[in-house]
Each structure stands twice: as structure tokens, then as C-alpha cells.
Design a protein around this motif. Structure first.
Motif, PDB file in Angstrom:
ATOM      1  N   PRO A  54       0.842  -1.200   0.011  1.00 30.48           N
ATOM      2  CA  PRO A  54       0.072   0.117  -0.121  1.00 30.48           C
ATOM      3  C   PRO A  54       0.824   1.259  -0.001  1.00 30.48           C
ATOM      4  O   PRO A  54       2.064   1.245   0.387  1.00 30.48           O
ATOM      5  N   GLY A  55       0.211   2.355  -0.430  1.00 28.46           N
ATOM      6  CA  GLY A  55       0.702   3.827  -0.295  1.00 28.46           C
ATOM      7  C   GLY A  55      -0.332   4.704   0.238  1.00 28.46           C
ATOM      8  O   GLY A  55      -1.355   4.505  -0.037  1.00 28.46           O
ATOM      9  N   PHE A  56       0.161   5.609   0.790  1.00 26.64           N
ATOM     10  CA  PHE A  56      -0.697   6.701   1.168  1.00 26.64           C
ATOM     11  C   PHE A  56      -0.043   8.029   1.037  1.00 26.64           C
ATOM     12  O   PHE A  56       1.330   8.288   1.303  1.00 26.64           O
ATOM     13  N   SER A  57      -0.415   9.086   0.737  1.00 27.87           N
ATOM     14  CA  SER A  57       0.076  10.555   0.560  1.00 27.87           C
ATOM     15  C   SER A  57      -1.002  11.637   1.060  1.00 27.87           C
ATOM     16  O   SER A  57      -2.297  11.305   0.804  1.00 27.87           O
ATOM     17  N   ALA A  58      -0.414  12.590   1.636  1.00 28.59           N
ATOM     18  CA  ALA A  58      -1.257  13.761   1.569  1.00 28.59           C
ATOM     19  C   ALA A  58      -0.709  14.863   1.584  1.00 28.59           C
ATOM     20  O   ALA A  58       0.525  15.237   1.879  1.00 28.59           O
ATOM     21  N   GLY A  59      -1.226  16.291   1.456  1.00 30.02           N
ATOM     22  CA  GLY A  59      -0.659  17.306   1.336  1.00 30.02           C
ATOM     23  C   GLY A  59      -1.372  18.740   0.856  1.00 30.02           C
ATOM     24  O   GLY A  59      -2.762  18.460   0.984  1.00 30.02           O
ATOM     25  N   TYR A  60      -0.875  19.798   0.627  1.00 32.62           N
ATOM     26  CA  TYR A  60      -1.420  20.956   0.092  1.00 32.62           C
ATOM     27  C   TYR A  60      -1.026  21.409  -1.112  1.00 32.62           C
ATOM     28  O   TYR A  60       0.207  21.476  -1.224  1.00 32.62           O
ATOM     29  N   LEU A  61      -1.823  21.845  -2.161  1.00 33.65           N
ATOM     30  CA  LEU A  61      -1.326  22.299  -3.407  1.00 33.65           C
ATOM     31  C   LEU A  61      -2.184  23.825  -3.382  1.00 33.65           C
ATOM     32  O   LEU A  61      -3.405  23.817  -3.335  1.00 33.65           O
ATOM     33  N   ARG A  62      -1.573  24.660  -3.826  1.00 33.27           N
ATOM     34  CA  ARG A  62      -1.740  26.140  -3.943  1.00 33.27           C
ATOM     35  C   ARG A  62      -2.308  26.298  -5.429  1.00 33.27           C
ATOM     36  O   ARG A  62      -1.420  25.945  -6.526  1.00 33.27           O
ATOM     37  N   ASP A  63      -3.452  26.399  -5.789  1.00 35.68           N
ATOM     38  CA  ASP A  63      -4.186  26.456  -6.883  1.00 35.68           C
ATOM     39  C   ASP A  63      -3.924  27.864  -7.291  1.00 35.68           C
ATOM     40  O   ASP A  63      -4.327  28.728  -6.816  1.00 35.68           O
ATOM     41  N   LEU A  75       4.021   7.913   2.058  1.00 32.54           N
ATOM     42  CA  LEU A  75       4.499   6.533   2.627  1.00 32.54           C
ATOM     43  C   LEU A  75       4.172   5.702   1.498  1.00 32.54           C
ATOM     44  O   LEU A  75       2.998   5.346   0.913  1.00 32.54           O
ATOM     45  N   SER A  76       5.244   5.013   1.277  1.00 34.28           N
ATOM     46  CA  SER A  76       5.267   3.788   0.264  1.00 34.28           C
ATOM     47  C   SER A  76       6.016   2.507   0.942  1.00 34.28           C
ATOM     48  O   SER A  76       7.007   2.809   1.589  1.00 34.28           O
ATOM     49  N   VAL A  77       5.012   1.400   0.669  1.00 37.47           N
ATOM     50  CA  VAL A  77       5.491   0.047   1.255  1.00 37.47           C
ATOM     51  C   VAL A  77       5.491  -0.853   0.203  1.00 37.47           C
ATOM     52  O   VAL A  77       4.608  -0.954  -0.657  1.00 37.47           O
ATOM     53  N   TYR A  78       6.569  -1.529   0.224  1.00 36.59           N
ATOM     54  CA  TYR A  78       6.737  -2.669  -0.619  1.00 36.59           C
ATOM     55  C   TYR A  78       7.002  -3.904  -0.090  1.00 36.59           C
ATOM     56  O   TYR A  78       8.030  -4.368   0.863  1.00 36.59           O
ATOM     57  N   HIS A  85       9.644   6.742   3.537  1.00 35.43           N
ATOM     58  CA  HIS A  85       8.624   8.062   3.995  1.00 35.43           C
ATOM     59  C   HIS A  85       9.642   9.100   3.297  1.00 35.43           C
ATOM     60  O   HIS A  85      10.647   9.468   3.586  1.00 35.43           O
ATOM     61  N   CYS A  86       8.739  10.055   2.579  1.00 41.22           N
ATOM     62  CA  CYS A  86       9.192  10.998   1.833  1.00 41.22           C
ATOM     63  C   CYS A  86       8.461  12.641   1.942  1.00 41.22           C
ATOM     64  O   CYS A  86       7.078  12.392   2.318  1.00 41.22           O
ATOM     65  N   VAL A  87       9.076  13.302   1.822  1.00 43.18           N
ATOM     66  CA  VAL A  87       8.629  14.753   1.845  1.00 43.18           C
ATOM     67  C   VAL A  87       8.233  14.961   0.156  1.00 43.18           C
ATOM     68  O   VAL A  87       9.367  15.022  -0.411  1.00 43.18           O
ATOM     69  N   ASP A  88       7.190  15.519  -0.085  1.00 41.77           N
ATOM     70  CA  ASP A  88       6.864  15.653  -1.667  1.00 41.77           C
ATOM     71  C   ASP A  88       6.755  16.910  -2.112  1.00 41.77           C
ATOM     72  O   ASP A  88       6.234  17.775  -1.239  1.00 41.77           O
ATOM     73  N   LYS A  97       6.172  15.006  -9.592  1.00 44.27           N
ATOM     74  CA  LYS A  97       6.503  15.097  -8.232  1.00 44.27           C
ATOM     75  C   LYS A  97       7.952  14.833  -7.842  1.00 44.27           C
ATOM     76  O   LYS A  97       8.602  13.589  -8.375  1.00 44.27           O
ATOM     77  N   LEU A  98       8.645  15.385  -7.105  1.00 39.93           N
ATOM     78  CA  LEU A  98       9.945  15.539  -6.631  1.00 39.93           C
ATOM     79  C   LEU A  98       9.642  15.141  -5.316  1.00 39.93           C
ATOM     80  O   LEU A  98       9.009  15.703  -4.450  1.00 39.93           O
ATOM     81  N   SER A  99      10.464  14.032  -4.668  1.00 44.05           N
ATOM     82  CA  SER A  99      10.448  13.469  -3.365  1.00 44.05           C
ATOM     83  C   SER A  99      11.705  13.345  -2.822  1.00 44.05           C
ATOM     84  O   SER A  99      12.639  13.100  -3.498  1.00 44.05           O
ATOM     85  N   TYR A 100      11.840  13.620  -1.363  1.00 45.07           N
ATOM     86  CA  TYR A 100      13.116  13.518  -0.690  1.00 45.07           C
ATOM     87  C   TYR A 100      12.877  12.547   0.465  1.00 45.07           C
ATOM     88  O   TYR A 100      11.815  12.731   1.370  1.00 45.07           O
ATOM     89  N   LEU A 101      13.724  11.344   0.424  1.00 46.79           N
ATOM     90  CA  LEU A 101      13.279  10.302   1.355  1.00 46.79           C
ATOM     91  C   LEU A 101      14.107  10.985   2.646  1.00 46.79           C
ATOM     92  O   LEU A 101      15.191  11.113   2.933  1.00 46.79           O
ATOM     93  N   VAL A 102      13.191  10.905   3.586  1.00 53.62           N
ATOM     94  CA  VAL A 102      13.374  11.296   5.118  1.00 53.62           C
ATOM     95  C   VAL A 102      13.868  10.024   6.052  1.00 53.62           C
ATOM     96  O   VAL A 102      14.378  10.214   6.952  1.00 53.62           O
ATOM     97  N   ALA A 103      13.129   8.992   5.767  1.00 56.37           N
ATOM     98  CA  ALA A 103      13.218   7.868   6.453  1.00 56.37           C
ATOM     99  C   ALA A 103      12.990   6.534   5.781  1.00 56.37           C
ATOM    100  O   ALA A 103      12.145   6.527   4.953  1.00 56.37           O
TER     101      ALA A 103
END
Length: 231
Positions: A60-69, A88-91, A124-127, A152-158
Motif C-alpha cells: 500500500p501507499g498513502f500521501s497527503a498534502g496541500y497544493l496552491r491552486d 508513505l510507500s510500502v513494498y 517516508h518522503c517529503v513531496d 513529483k519531486l520527493s526527498y527520502l527522510v526515513a
């Protein structure tokens, strides 16, 4: 006394202002913005897998955030958006990752007589999503068709790896051979609440130093699922 007089004058001014200003909460907003808070759920797959590597169970995967339209035309049907989020991406797969103080070795876990109940890698990433948007929205209705195409640009934090088998258990955190930066293209399209989401990673999950039998593990991620927006 002066403080009491000041409060009295302020209260009188606010009362006068509220009586003179009429607010029509039912009036359409010609400066409306759409789809600014989001969350999605996905099924995660690994592409370009080495021979023998399989995904087992549901990943499974899950993501959430805010986009300025930011609308680009007066009808506000075209726009761009940029934002910030968490994913969060799980493999679940059969790739054994064995890390010590100096090296990391990889092995396809398919030995007979060895039962593996869990082989899970979590990222775990910041997107930073950036997208081009089309929608046929109007100020009067939030039910509309949409097509969002983005990068989407992502930085792995953990990261977290857990192996549970009849040969023993293993837990590793913040694996050194994972790429810190990930990037890819995504598409979101749908009507009203229900939107299909697809993401394809353009760079490998692991660094080039990660190898099995001398060959680099060049797997990249592809995620498919549903996207939901909160205005």
C-alpha cells in the motif's frame, strides 16, 4: 477611564461597520480556487525487477498534502499548482537486504525450507508536486471533471526494512543504498469525489551500488490508486 473610553469607541465603530456591511454567503465567488488539500491511497509496484524478485501481499501507499491552486484564465478552467506533502510507500517483496557497518548485500529469498512471513520495505518522503490543471468547474458547483498532469519531486527522510523468517528476524533503518531523491510523472483524472491516480518513477529506488550477482538493482516505482480532494 481612558481604557474604558477606548473600548467603548472601538465597540461602537465595530457595531456601525457591521450594520453597514451586508454579506451574501450564497453569492458565487468569481475568484474561487479548487482542489487545494489532497490525499490518496495507492497500490505500489516495482518495475524492472531482477530475475526471481516477486511482490507478495498487498503493497500500500498513502500521501497527503496541500497544493496552491493558481488559475491562468478568467474562467478559471486552466491553472497550475505547486505544493508540499508527505508520502508513505510500502513494498512487500522477497528481496533480502542485509546491512552491516560497512557493506550491504542483497539476496532473492526463495530458499527451500525457509518460510518468510514478512519482507517489507517502507519509505517516508517529503513531496513537492507541481502540476498543470484543467477542470470545467464553476463558482456555483464543486462537481466537475478534472485532469491534472504533474511532476513529483520527493526527498527520502526515513526508511524501514523488516524481515521475519524461520531463519531469524531482521530490522534495519535508513538504508544507505536507497536514493535520497526520487522524481516521476503523475496523472489524476476523474469526476467529483472519485479520481484515478497514476504515478511512474523516472529514477531507481536504489543507488547504482546496490547489486545482485554483479548487476545493479534498477527498480523504479509505479503507483496506482485513488485521489481525493478537499477544497
Amino acid at each position: 477611564m481612558r481604557i474604558k473610553i477606548l473600548f467603548l469607541l472601538l465597540f461602537s465603530a465595530l457595531s456601525t461597520f457591521s450594520q453597514n456591511v451586508e454579506t451574501d454567503f450564497d453569492a458565487p465567488d468569481s475568484l474561487f480556487r479548487e482542489d487545494q488539500f489532497y490525499f490518496n491511497i495507492t497500490y505500489n509496484t516495482l518495475q524492472k525487477r531482477p530475475d526471481g524478485l516477486k511482490q507478495n501481499k498487498f503493497s500500500p501507499g498513502f500521501s497527503a498534502g496541500y497544493l496552491r491552486d493558481m488559475p491562468l484564465n478568467s474562467a478559471r478552467t486552466f491553472g497550475i499548482a505547486a505544493g508540499l506533502g508527505y508520502s508513505l510507500s510500502v513494498y512487500n517483496q522477497n528481496l533480502g537486504i542485509f546491512e552491516n557497518s560497512s557493506t550491504t548485500t542483497y539476496q532473492i529469498l526463495n530458499a527451500e525450507g525457509v518460510a518468510v512471513s514478512k519482507d517489507k520495505l517502507s519509505l517516508h518522503c517529503v513531496d513537492l508536486p507541481i502540476e498543470i490543471r484543467w477542470r470545467n468547474a464553476t463558482p456555483e458547483s464543486h462537481k466537475f471533471w478534472r485532469v491534472h498532469l504533474g511532476v513529483k519531486l520527493s526527498y527520502l527522510v526515513a526508511s524501514h526494512y523488516k524481515l521475519v523468517s524461520t531463519e531469524g528476524n531482521l530490522v534495519s533503518r535508513n538504508l544507505r543504498d536507497l536514493n535520497d531523491f526520487h522524481y516521476g510523472l503523475y496523472l489524476t483524472t476523474g469526476w467529483n469525489t472519485w479520481n484515478i491516480y497514476a504515478y511512474y518513477g523516472l529514477n531507481p529506488v536504489f543507488k547504482s551500488v546496490a547489486k545482485i550477482d554483479g548487476q545493479s538493482i534498477d527498480m523504479n516505482a509505479a503507483n496506482f490508486g485513488l485521489m481525493f480532494y478537499i477544497l
